[in-house]
Design an enzyme around this catalytic site. Structure first.
Site, short mmCIF file in Angstrom:
data_model
loop_
_atom_site.label_atom_id
_atom_site.label_comp_id
_atom_site.label_asym_id
_atom_site.label_seq_id
_atom_site.Cartn_x
_atom_site.Cartn_y
_atom_site.Cartn_z
N LYS A 98 0.87 -1.19 0.00
CA LYS A 98 0.00 0.00 0.00
C LYS A 98 0.90 1.23 0.00
O LYS A 98 1.74 1.38 0.90
CB LYS A 98 -0.88 0.03 1.26
N ASP A 135 -1.47 -2.46 -3.89
CA ASP A 135 -2.86 -2.51 -3.42
C ASP A 135 -3.55 -1.20 -3.78
O ASP A 135 -2.91 -0.16 -3.90
CB ASP A 135 -2.90 -2.65 -1.88
N MET A 136 -4.88 -1.25 -3.93
CA MET A 136 -5.63 -0.01 -4.19
C MET A 136 -6.38 0.39 -2.93
O MET A 136 -7.03 -0.44 -2.30
CB MET A 136 -6.60 -0.21 -5.36
N GLN A 164 -10.94 -1.80 -8.68
CA GLN A 164 -12.08 -2.12 -7.81
C GLN A 164 -13.39 -1.99 -8.59
O GLN A 164 -13.73 -0.90 -9.06
CB GLN A 164 -12.08 -1.17 -6.62
N ARG A 185 -5.17 -7.09 -10.82
CA ARG A 185 -6.04 -7.78 -9.86
C ARG A 185 -7.39 -7.06 -9.85
O ARG A 185 -7.46 -5.86 -9.60
CB ARG A 185 -5.43 -7.69 -8.46
N GLY A 189 -13.82 -4.26 -4.08
CA GLY A 189 -13.51 -2.98 -3.42
C GLY A 189 -13.96 -3.01 -1.98
O GLY A 189 -15.05 -3.49 -1.68
N ALA A 190 -13.11 -2.51 -1.07
CA ALA A 190 -13.34 -2.74 0.36
C ALA A 190 -13.56 -1.46 1.17
O ALA A 190 -13.66 -1.53 2.38
CB ALA A 190 -12.15 -3.50 0.94
N HIS A 228 -14.22 -14.21 -3.67
CA HIS A 228 -14.65 -15.50 -3.10
C HIS A 228 -16.05 -15.83 -3.58
O HIS A 228 -16.65 -16.80 -3.14
CB HIS A 228 -14.65 -15.42 -1.57
N ARG A 289 -12.10 -4.12 7.79
CA ARG A 289 -12.65 -4.29 6.44
C ARG A 289 -13.13 -5.73 6.24
O ARG A 289 -14.15 -5.97 5.60
CB ARG A 289 -11.61 -3.90 5.38
N ARG A 290 -12.42 -6.71 6.83
CA ARG A 290 -12.86 -8.11 6.69
C ARG A 290 -14.19 -8.32 7.43
O ARG A 290 -15.06 -9.04 6.97
CB ARG A 290 -11.81 -9.09 7.23
P1 FDA Z 1 -18.45 -10.84 -1.42
O1 FDA Z 1 -18.06 -9.83 -0.37
O2 FDA Z 1 -19.77 -10.68 -2.11
O3 FDA Z 1 -18.30 -12.29 -0.83
C1 FDA Z 1 -18.68 -13.45 -1.51
C2 FDA Z 1 -18.65 -14.61 -0.53
O4 FDA Z 1 -17.32 -14.84 -0.08
C3 FDA Z 1 -19.42 -14.34 0.76
O5 FDA Z 1 -20.78 -14.69 0.63
C4 FDA Z 1 -18.69 -15.20 1.77
O6 FDA Z 1 -19.08 -16.54 1.63
C5 FDA Z 1 -17.27 -15.10 1.30
N1 FDA Z 1 -16.54 -13.97 1.98
C6 FDA Z 1 -16.16 -12.81 1.43
N2 FDA Z 1 -15.49 -12.04 2.32
C7 FDA Z 1 -15.48 -12.73 3.48
C8 FDA Z 1 -14.93 -12.49 4.77
N3 FDA Z 1 -14.28 -11.35 5.04
N4 FDA Z 1 -15.11 -13.41 5.73
C9 FDA Z 1 -15.76 -14.57 5.45
N5 FDA Z 1 -16.30 -14.87 4.24
C10 FDA Z 1 -16.17 -13.97 3.27
N6 FDA Z 1 -9.97 -4.48 -1.82
C11 FDA Z 1 -9.52 -3.22 -2.09
O7 FDA Z 1 -10.29 -2.26 -1.99
N7 FDA Z 1 -8.22 -3.02 -2.46
C12 FDA Z 1 -7.34 -4.04 -2.62
O8 FDA Z 1 -6.17 -3.81 -2.97
C13 FDA Z 1 -7.80 -5.36 -2.37
N8 FDA Z 1 -6.98 -6.44 -2.50
C14 FDA Z 1 -7.50 -7.71 -2.41
C15 FDA Z 1 -6.70 -8.82 -2.71
C16 FDA Z 1 -7.25 -10.08 -2.72
C17 FDA Z 1 -6.39 -11.26 -3.09
C18 FDA Z 1 -8.63 -10.27 -2.40
C19 FDA Z 1 -9.27 -11.63 -2.44
C20 FDA Z 1 -9.41 -9.19 -2.07
C21 FDA Z 1 -8.86 -7.91 -2.06
N9 FDA Z 1 -9.63 -6.81 -1.70
C22 FDA Z 1 -9.13 -5.54 -1.96
C23 FDA Z 1 -10.93 -6.99 -1.01
C24 FDA Z 1 -12.10 -7.02 -1.97
O9 FDA Z 1 -12.30 -5.74 -2.51
C25 FDA Z 1 -13.39 -7.47 -1.28
O10 FDA Z 1 -13.70 -6.57 -0.26
C26 FDA Z 1 -13.35 -8.88 -0.71
O11 FDA Z 1 -12.62 -9.73 -1.53
C27 FDA Z 1 -14.76 -9.46 -0.56
O12 FDA Z 1 -15.41 -9.47 -1.80
P2 FDA Z 1 -15.81 -10.80 -2.62
O13 FDA Z 1 -15.46 -10.56 -4.05
O14 FDA Z 1 -15.18 -11.98 -2.01
O15 FDA Z 1 -17.36 -10.84 -2.62
#
Ligand code: FDA
Length: 309
Positions: A98, A135-136, A164, A185, A189-190, A228, A289-290
């Protein structure tokens, strides 16, 4: 609503103290974070490698306003890369960085300092035969991060970007970056973003993810599909077949501690799967964020904090 509360709490010092000192926190941290030391990140990478998985390691920390800490973060990455190489794992693990952790927000020449530190990290990564992904962070940093990416790619063409899908601009950014050698990647978006720049309904974010994924999978770059979400994972396979992409010309990415069975299933099918492995003691923003991503995580945690669970 609860998601927004948690995301604004991720930047509050008062909530930070409350969360960091709560007994329930430790177990949750261990679910999502490898540990506090480089040794922990290397140990987890070794285990993942044994399961056929790759890693992208993040030294936790963000929004640094202290030049000494920014330097220490750079040095932590240099130490980590050295240790990965010594353990024979440098080709199994890259690093995620970051820019705000290595000085972007320092008063005065912050952006130049961050770029200098990023250069040093890329230099070491290149020497050991691995890569770096930037990272973003929130939308106010997107242009500056993409500018830094362009500068770094002049010397290190393998530096990866993150886009994102919740941002309205991202489909256009995907078109710009879907070029030969470009590692992108794509994630949802978080951060807590305003409707002026971001889709706020989950369904709209998902639809934009699909549009962006189609651009990246049809393009000439190397898509890193970071989700995921089962529907988006399935769609990635469909798009790979439609675009005649062999396994290894794209990869799946997931977070450490989230859907490990799915990580293993994809790897067993011969897919390349990379796990984002955070380590270090600055885990507060990352953990919040998680928690914000999943109502079940949140409810459990808030009840425990209030002493009811
Ligand atoms: P979604 O949130 O809809 O989740 C789909 C399903 O996955 C859920 O129903 C659940 O089953 C499971 N799940 C997801 N998150 C979970 C959690 N925390 N605990 C338990 N189960 C969970 N963001 C960003 O803004 N900047 C960045 O640089 C990055 N970098 C990054 C790297 C990598 C490798 C990943 C996987 C993710 C990121 N992110 C990120 C985070 C991303 O933006 C996002 O917030 C999360 O991946 C959750 O989104 P999903 O696509 O998984 O979908």
């Amino acid at each position: 609503m609860l998601r927004q509360v948690l995301l604004s709490a991720s930047r509050s010092d008062r909530v930070k103290t409350l969360v960091e000192t709560a007994p329930v926190t430790r177990g949750l941290v261990h679910r999502f974070v490898a540990g506090e030391r480089a040794f922990d990140a290397v140990r987890v990478t070794e285990r993942l490698a044994g399961e056929g998985l790759f890693a992208s390691i993040d030294h936790l920390g963000e929004d640094t306003l202290d030049a000494e800490r920014a330097r220490a973060t750079r040095d932590a990455y240099l130490t980590l890369l050295r240790r990965l190489d010594a353990a024979g794992l440098a080709r199994r693990a890259e690093v995620s960085v970051k820019l705000s952790a290595i000085g972007r927000y320092l008063p005065g020449p912050g952006p130049a300092i961050a770029l200098d530190h990023a250069h040093a990290i890329c230099d070491a990564a290149g020497r050991y035969g691995t890569t770096v992904t930037l990272d973003m962070e929130d939308h106010t940093t997107t242009d500056a991060t993409l500018d830094a990416l362009r500068t770094l790619r002049a010397d290190y063409p393998w530096v990866g970007a993150v886009l994102q899908a919740y941002l309205r601009r991202t489909e256009a950014d995907c078109r710009d970056l879907a070029t030969t050698g470009s590692r992108v990647r794509l994630c949802k978006g978080a951060y807590d973003e305003p409707a002026s720049v971001a889709f706020t309904a989950r369904a709209d974010v998902d639809r934009n993810f699909v549009r962006c994924l189609k651009v990246l999978m049809a393009g000439d770059g190397y898509p890193m599909v970071a989700t995921h979400d089962p529907r988006l994972i399935e769609l990635t396979g469909v798009l790979a077949a439609r675009n005649n992409r062999a396994t290894g010309t794209y990869e799946y990415q997931m977070l450490y501690g989230v859907r490990p069975a799915e990580q293993a299933r994809l790897a067993a099918q011969g897919e390349r799967v990379r796990i984002y492995v955070p380590y270090g003691d600055q885990w507060y923003g990352y953990l919040m964020r998680r928690l914000a991503e999943r109502p079940a995580n949140m409810t459990f945690f808030l009840r425990s904090l209030a002493g009811r669970g």
